[in-house]
Write a protein that holds these residues in place. Sequence first.
Motif, mmCIF file in Angstrom:
data_model
loop_
_atom_site.group_PDB
_atom_site.id
_atom_site.type_symbol
_atom_site.label_atom_id
_atom_site.label_comp_id
_atom_site.label_asym_id
_atom_site.label_seq_id
_atom_site.Cartn_x
_atom_site.Cartn_y
_atom_site.Cartn_z
ATOM 1 N N GLU A 121 -9.887 -3.220 10.608
ATOM 2 C CA GLU A 121 -9.865 -4.152 9.488
ATOM 3 C C GLU A 121 -8.732 -3.847 8.513
ATOM 4 N N ASP A 122 -8.401 -2.572 8.357
ATOM 5 C CA ASP A 122 -7.292 -2.212 7.465
ATOM 6 C C ASP A 122 -5.983 -2.813 7.978
ATOM 7 N N GLU A 123 -5.752 -2.697 9.264
ATOM 8 C CA GLU A 123 -4.535 -3.250 9.844
ATOM 9 C C GLU A 123 -4.496 -4.768 9.684
ATOM 10 N N ASP A 124 -5.605 -5.438 9.956
ATOM 11 C CA ASP A 124 -5.648 -6.897 9.829
ATOM 12 C C ASP A 124 -5.371 -7.338 8.389
ATOM 13 N N ALA A 125 -5.946 -6.603 7.429
ATOM 14 C CA ALA A 125 -5.754 -6.971 6.022
ATOM 15 C C ALA A 125 -4.299 -6.810 5.601
ATOM 16 N N VAL A 126 -3.679 -5.712 5.997
ATOM 17 C CA VAL A 126 -2.276 -5.471 5.627
ATOM 18 C C VAL A 126 -1.367 -6.486 6.313
ATOM 19 N N ILE A 127 -1.616 -6.761 7.585
ATOM 20 C CA ILE A 127 -0.813 -7.757 8.292
ATOM 21 C C ILE A 127 -0.943 -9.117 7.613
ATOM 22 N N GLY A 128 -2.162 -9.481 7.213
ATOM 23 C CA GLY A 128 -2.351 -10.756 6.536
ATOM 24 C C GLY A 128 -1.566 -10.853 5.246
ATOM 25 N N GLU A 129 -1.549 -9.776 4.472
ATOM 26 C CA GLU A 129 -0.837 -9.814 3.188
ATOM 27 C C GLU A 129 0.681 -9.808 3.386
ATOM 28 N N VAL A 130 1.158 -9.032 4.364
ATOM 29 C CA VAL A 130 2.598 -9.027 4.643
ATOM 30 C C VAL A 130 3.038 -10.402 5.143
ATOM 31 N N THR A 131 2.230 -11.014 5.997
ATOM 32 C CA THR A 131 2.566 -12.332 6.525
ATOM 33 C C THR A 131 2.605 -13.374 5.417
ATOM 34 N N GLN A 132 1.614 -13.352 4.518
ATOM 35 C CA GLN A 132 1.597 -14.325 3.425
ATOM 36 C C GLN A 132 2.783 -14.112 2.494
ATOM 37 N N LEU A 133 3.112 -12.852 2.234
ATOM 38 C CA LEU A 133 4.282 -12.550 1.401
ATOM 39 C C LEU A 133 5.546 -13.095 2.048
ATOM 40 N N VAL A 156 -0.249 -6.262 -5.070
ATOM 41 C CA VAL A 156 -1.550 -6.208 -4.401
ATOM 42 C C VAL A 156 -1.444 -5.450 -3.081
ATOM 43 N N LEU A 157 -0.387 -5.718 -2.322
ATOM 44 C CA LEU A 157 -0.176 -5.014 -1.055
ATOM 45 C C LEU A 157 -0.059 -3.508 -1.272
ATOM 46 N N LEU A 158 0.714 -3.095 -2.266
ATOM 47 C CA LEU A 158 0.896 -1.675 -2.540
ATOM 48 C C LEU A 158 -0.396 -1.025 -3.028
ATOM 49 N N LEU A 159 -1.157 -1.740 -3.838
ATOM 50 C CA LEU A 159 -2.439 -1.209 -4.297
ATOM 51 C C LEU A 159 -3.409 -1.033 -3.130
ATOM 52 N N ARG A 160 -3.412 -1.968 -2.219
ATOM 53 C CA ARG A 160 -4.278 -1.838 -1.051
ATOM 54 C C ARG A 160 -3.885 -0.607 -0.227
ATOM 55 N N LEU A 161 -2.594 -0.437 -0.028
ATOM 56 C CA LEU A 161 -2.126 0.711 0.742
ATOM 57 C C LEU A 161 -2.444 2.021 0.020
ATOM 58 N N ARG A 162 -2.369 2.000 -1.286
ATOM 59 C CA ARG A 162 -2.739 3.181 -2.074
ATOM 60 C C ARG A 162 -4.215 3.534 -1.858
ATOM 61 N N LEU A 163 -5.069 2.532 -1.868
ATOM 62 C CA LEU A 163 -6.498 2.770 -1.685
ATOM 63 C C LEU A 163 -6.816 3.205 -0.259
ATOM 64 N N LEU A 164 -6.056 2.713 0.712
ATOM 65 C CA LEU A 164 -6.282 3.130 2.092
ATOM 66 C C LEU A 164 -6.045 4.620 2.266
ATOM 67 N N GLY A 165 -5.199 5.195 1.383
ATOM 68 C CA GLY A 165 -4.919 6.623 1.480
ATOM 69 C C GLY A 165 -6.041 7.495 0.971
ATOM 70 N N GLY A 166 -7.124 6.896 0.452
ATOM 71 C CA GLY A 166 -8.238 7.692 -0.061
ATOM 72 C C GLY A 166 -7.903 8.431 -1.329
ATOM 73 N N ALA A 167 -6.961 7.887 -2.101
ATOM 74 C CA ALA A 167 -6.479 8.613 -3.284
ATOM 75 C C ALA A 167 -7.571 8.842 -4.305
ATOM 76 N N GLU A 168 -8.528 7.904 -4.390
ATOM 77 C CA GLU A 168 -9.535 8.035 -5.440
ATOM 78 C C GLU A 168 -10.471 9.217 -5.204
ATOM 79 N N GLU A 169 -10.467 9.769 -3.975
ATOM 80 C CA GLU A 169 -11.354 10.872 -3.662
ATOM 81 C C GLU A 169 -10.674 12.228 -3.835
ATOM 82 N N ARG A 170 -9.410 12.220 -4.180
ATOM 83 C CA ARG A 170 -8.697 13.479 -4.315
ATOM 84 C C ARG A 170 -9.028 14.141 -5.643
#
Length: 304
Positions: A121-133, A156-170
């Motif tokens: 789902e992460d890949e699909d979401a990022v692909i969707g946002e890159v495609t729309q951009l 929005v794309l960069l924020l999503r990628l930031r969250l995918l990195g699990g940054a909030e749990e560090r």
Amino acid sequence: MVTPGQLSPATRTDLSPAEGDADDITIGALGDLAAEPGWRRPALLDADLLVLVSGGHGSAELDFRALPCRPGTLLRARPGQVLRCLGAQLDATVVRWGAGTLRGLDVDPDAVPTYRQLAGEDEDAVIGEVTQLAVDADRHRGVPAARALLRHQLAVLLLRLRLLGGAEERPAPRPESETFRRLCREVERGYQHTRRVEDYAAQLGCSVRTLTRACLAVTGRSAKQVIDERVALQASRLLAATDEPIARIGRRLGFPEPTNFGRFFTREVGVSPGAFRAVREQPLPVRMVRPRPPADAPVPNGRA
């Protein structure tokens, strides 16, 4: 309609920096970045990039770090880094933006991991946002009123990628990390003029011991090693990606005498500047990618 997990090939715009201004967002193909046909040598980047691989298998060399690439691979590259991509029919969509594009938006593009293999789902979401951009960048090309839309889509794309990195749990950054961050910022501004730890300590209003302690805590290397590694990295970039004379590169980095530059580079890299340049066309071996360091352990530009 774009099938989930695929990028539309018809939504790419030119990556040429000659079009528009430094704040524009452009979408292009991977081959547009190549310094020479076939990626015979790395390209010295002049803008921020996101590279999303959509087809083929191969490798990317980002600042001389070999990274395996396949569909779903995401690379985050910064101005001044060197990039080379190798692989049969390796295809990717490249999002490029200028220094002022995200000004005023609450997003930190440097928080996006340098390398990530997306899936599900992460890949699909990022692909969707890159495609729309890409679709909107093409549809509204040259329309000033569309800039706000594209800027926010990129944020929005960069924020999503930031969250995918699990940054909030560090964990929260250690005190040494802030000192190290400040040093890195000063090194970026001053590495062409000084390699003395004492100079950076004076600029930051702290002692040499404080800087050394912070660098050891975050990287395991001394402050002097961190500074010298940054200079060696810049020398390596210029040797690999340009035809600038070696002596001139040395002078740009604060070495008036070519022999001193040669000794410094050989000590840091393990080969002479001439030998390093001679083998720049040889691909690097692809190794397993190590986990990205924690967010509280930054390193100077390009060494993430």
